[in-house]
Motif scaffolding. Structure first.
Motif, mmCIF file in Angstrom:
data_model
loop_
_atom_site.group_PDB
_atom_site.id
_atom_site.type_symbol
_atom_site.label_atom_id
_atom_site.label_comp_id
_atom_site.label_asym_id
_atom_site.label_seq_id
_atom_site.Cartn_x
_atom_site.Cartn_y
_atom_site.Cartn_z
ATOM 1 N N PRO A 164 7.745 -7.713 -3.638
ATOM 2 C CA PRO A 164 7.332 -7.176 -2.218
ATOM 3 C C PRO A 164 7.797 -5.847 -1.822
ATOM 4 C CG PRO A 164 8.141 -9.605 -2.005
ATOM 5 C CD PRO A 164 8.364 -8.874 -3.710
ATOM 6 N N LEU A 165 6.727 -5.249 -1.244
ATOM 7 C CA LEU A 165 7.037 -3.772 -0.598
ATOM 8 C C LEU A 165 8.105 -4.247 0.696
ATOM 9 C CD1 LEU A 165 3.933 -2.048 -0.658
ATOM 10 C CD2 LEU A 165 5.736 -1.924 -2.376
ATOM 11 N N GLY A 166 9.123 -3.265 0.958
ATOM 12 C CA GLY A 166 9.817 -3.095 2.075
ATOM 13 C C GLY A 166 9.435 -2.248 2.931
ATOM 14 N N VAL A 167 9.879 -2.203 4.378
ATOM 15 C CA VAL A 167 9.628 -1.309 5.342
ATOM 16 C C VAL A 167 9.637 0.189 4.707
ATOM 17 C CG1 VAL A 167 10.092 -0.257 7.438
ATOM 18 C CG2 VAL A 167 9.838 -2.652 7.227
ATOM 19 N N GLY A 168 8.706 1.203 5.293
ATOM 20 C CA GLY A 168 8.641 2.384 4.319
ATOM 21 C C GLY A 168 8.260 2.576 2.948
ATOM 22 N N GLU A 169 7.755 1.597 2.308
ATOM 23 C CA GLU A 169 7.518 1.704 0.803
ATOM 24 C C GLU A 169 6.069 1.476 0.853
ATOM 25 O OE1 GLU A 169 11.516 -0.119 -1.383
ATOM 26 O OE2 GLU A 169 9.836 -1.527 -0.892
ATOM 27 N N SER A 170 5.454 2.364 -0.141
ATOM 28 C CA SER A 170 3.921 2.242 -0.282
ATOM 29 C C SER A 170 3.506 1.915 -1.671
ATOM 30 C CB SER A 170 3.352 3.784 -0.153
ATOM 31 O OG SER A 170 3.632 4.029 1.248
ATOM 32 N N TYR A 171 2.143 1.520 -1.964
ATOM 33 C CA TYR A 171 1.720 1.496 -3.412
ATOM 34 C C TYR A 171 0.381 1.826 -3.218
ATOM 35 C CZ TYR A 171 -0.687 -0.861 -7.052
ATOM 36 O OH TYR A 171 -1.512 -1.444 -8.190
ATOM 37 N N THR A 172 -0.117 2.616 -4.336
ATOM 38 C CA THR A 172 -1.251 3.102 -4.456
ATOM 39 C C THR A 172 -1.854 2.542 -5.920
ATOM 40 O OG1 THR A 172 -0.679 5.351 -3.539
ATOM 41 C CG2 THR A 172 -2.570 5.239 -4.697
ATOM 42 N N ALA A 179 6.146 1.572 -5.755
ATOM 43 C CA ALA A 179 6.690 1.739 -4.578
ATOM 44 C C ALA A 179 7.096 2.891 -4.333
ATOM 45 C CB ALA A 179 7.746 0.797 -4.389
ATOM 46 N N GLY A 180 7.050 3.709 -3.305
ATOM 47 C CA GLY A 180 7.926 4.834 -2.751
ATOM 48 C C GLY A 180 7.952 5.288 -1.383
ATOM 49 N N THR A 181 8.312 6.350 -0.948
ATOM 50 C CA THR A 181 8.538 6.332 0.543
ATOM 51 C C THR A 181 7.143 6.733 1.120
ATOM 52 O OG1 THR A 181 10.611 7.690 -0.188
ATOM 53 C CG2 THR A 181 9.863 7.860 2.044
ATOM 54 N N ALA A 182 7.014 6.013 2.484
ATOM 55 C CA ALA A 182 5.780 6.090 3.115
ATOM 56 C C ALA A 182 5.666 7.435 3.471
ATOM 57 C CB ALA A 182 5.904 4.969 4.058
ATOM 58 N N GLY A 183 4.482 7.921 3.595
ATOM 59 C CA GLY A 183 4.329 9.288 4.277
ATOM 60 C C GLY A 183 3.953 9.112 5.604
#
Length: 435
Positions: free
Chosen positions: A386-394, A431-435
């Protein structure tokens, strides 16, 4: 143990049933019933025709002809619906020369009330499974070893087992009024193989005591049994597929690469066995207003209530193809998932054109290259999916980006979904840092 839903069975042993034989009317009835039964290709499982998707329902994947299709645009009427009060019968079977070491009550307690509690929680109280357990062992006519019980059971041996089991039980057991029948074998009898526990969904019902019996589970579990094993098999009765991968004979490949711990139809040992919200949608436990469908280019914002708790929006879907979709839901450590490894927004790809056991659902790894809970997870690489707060998936084609914006005090998770023409968001994924 990983399961599929072909057929299996196993017996038990008890002095009370010794020497009992079928009544004359039973022999005549079974001669007719099982002749037709065999002619049906006795162990063919059902896959009904798909209905057309309702106009405007852009995210309703169509049912396809594959076994246990993940399509949601219709219901295969050959399967029971897990709605309201469903009555189940548990029959205990023993073998000659092997007196049971356990009482039927002890064996029944291995599975109930745990199975009923699981499905009551998963369905938000909308599916109530009621069990009547017989109180004595009924002796099968042949030793367990004669039936050659195994996971990949020969159809003729499997048929012989079920035929004998029903004929053994019918003289003293009233099958009338039950929707599901569990045929439970003595777990200590020689020749019983716990990996053979499976569902039998008949292409056409047989009549026993005037009751059409179509859905049975042949249970061969050890004592104590595998965790959630009967809940898993019961899921097949309601048209849910196996989500695990079954490697070919001799392979040491992992069984749990598709969904890991998520949803007991993948592994009954999983840390987060609550069914996917997609399955709750299929089974009728989610209202239309609890499922969101993202269509068109642009950015939208959504709140997701945890899959494990009643109320709120549960499922967000992006249609990705004729038979495919990207699904999103929130998972937390509560209810059936109280020992989940991680919490957050879980993403997974759904295909309605892949049958049971061939990967109809693939969990998106939100943290590729990382793993979690190695001592307890069935597949650590997906335990922290699962993605946490501030994480992204493309998505790999760059058309969809999902970002988790927050986790509210009431338990809901806020997400942003951006839809763009394919490739416009780049081809990065994970996952990565949300923009």
């Amino acid at each position: 143990m990983r399961r599929s839903d072909l057929a299996s069975g196993n017996p038990a042993d008890g002095p009370a049933a010794a020497g009992a034989g079928p009544r004359p009317r039973v022999l005549r009835a079974f001669a007719a019933a099982f002749a037709g039964f065999a002619a049906l290709v006795a162990w063919t499982l059902m896959t009904g025709p798909a209905a057309g998707a309702a106009e405007g329902a852009a995210c309703l994947l169509p049912r396809t002809a594959v076994h246990h299709s993940e399509g949601v645009d219709g219901w295969d009427g050959d399967y029971a619906r897990p709605d309201g009060d469903v009555r189940a019968l548990m029959v205990f079977l023993s073998f000659p020369g092997s007196p049971p070491q356990l009482t039927p009550a002890q064996v029944a307690a291995d599975h109930y009330p745990a199975t009923s509690r699981f499905w009551a929680g998963a369905s938000y109280g909308q599916f109530r499974l009621h069990l009547h357990a017989e109180t004595r062992w009924l002796r099968m006519p042949r030793p367990a070893s004669d039936y050659l019980i195994s996971r990949n059971w020969d159809a003729a041996d499997r048929y012989a087992y079920l035929r004998d089991a029903i004929a053994t039980a019918d003289p003293s057991v009233d099958f009338a009024g039950y929707d599901v029948v569990y045929l439970v074998a003595d777990p200590d009898a020689p020749g019983v193989d716990s990996d053979a526990t499976k569902v039998v969904n008949l292409a056409a019902p047989i009549a026993v005591d005037g009751n059409p019996v179509r859905h049975m589970v042949t249970v061969f579990e050890h004592h104590p049994p595998d965790r959630n094993v009967l809940a898993h098999e019961t899921g097949h009765i309601f048209d849910l597929p196996d989500l695990y991968y079954q490697p070919p004979p001799g392979s040491d490949a992992d069984w749990d690469t598709h969904v890991g711990d998520w949803d007991l139809m993948g592994s009954q040992f999983g840390l987060a066995p609550d069914p996917f919200a997609w399955h709750k949608w299929r089974l009728g436990w989610l209202r239309p207003d609890q499922v969101g469908c993202v269509t068109g280019v642009g950015t939208t914002y959504h709140d997701l209530s945890p899959d494990e708790t009643p109320g709120g929006s549960k499922l967000l879907v992006v249609r990705t193809g004729e038979d495919t979709a990207l699904a999103m839901e929130a998972r937390t450590r509560t209810g059936n998932d109280r020992v989940a490894c991680t919490e957050g927004v879980l993403l997974y790809d759904v295909r309605s054109d892949r049958q049971s056991g061939e990967g109809p659902i693939d969990v998106v790894d939100g943290h590729p290259g990382h793993a979690a809970c190695p001592a307890t997870s069935v597949y650590p690489p997906l335990a922290d999916a699962p993605l946490g707060v501030g994480e992204s998936y493309t998505t790999p084609d760059g058309s969809t980006q999902v970002t988790v914006l927050g986790h509210q005090s009431d338990g809901t998770w806020s997400v942003r979904v951006t839809e763009a023409p394919a490739g416009a968001l780049g081809r990065t994924s994970g996952a990565g840092t949300a923009g």
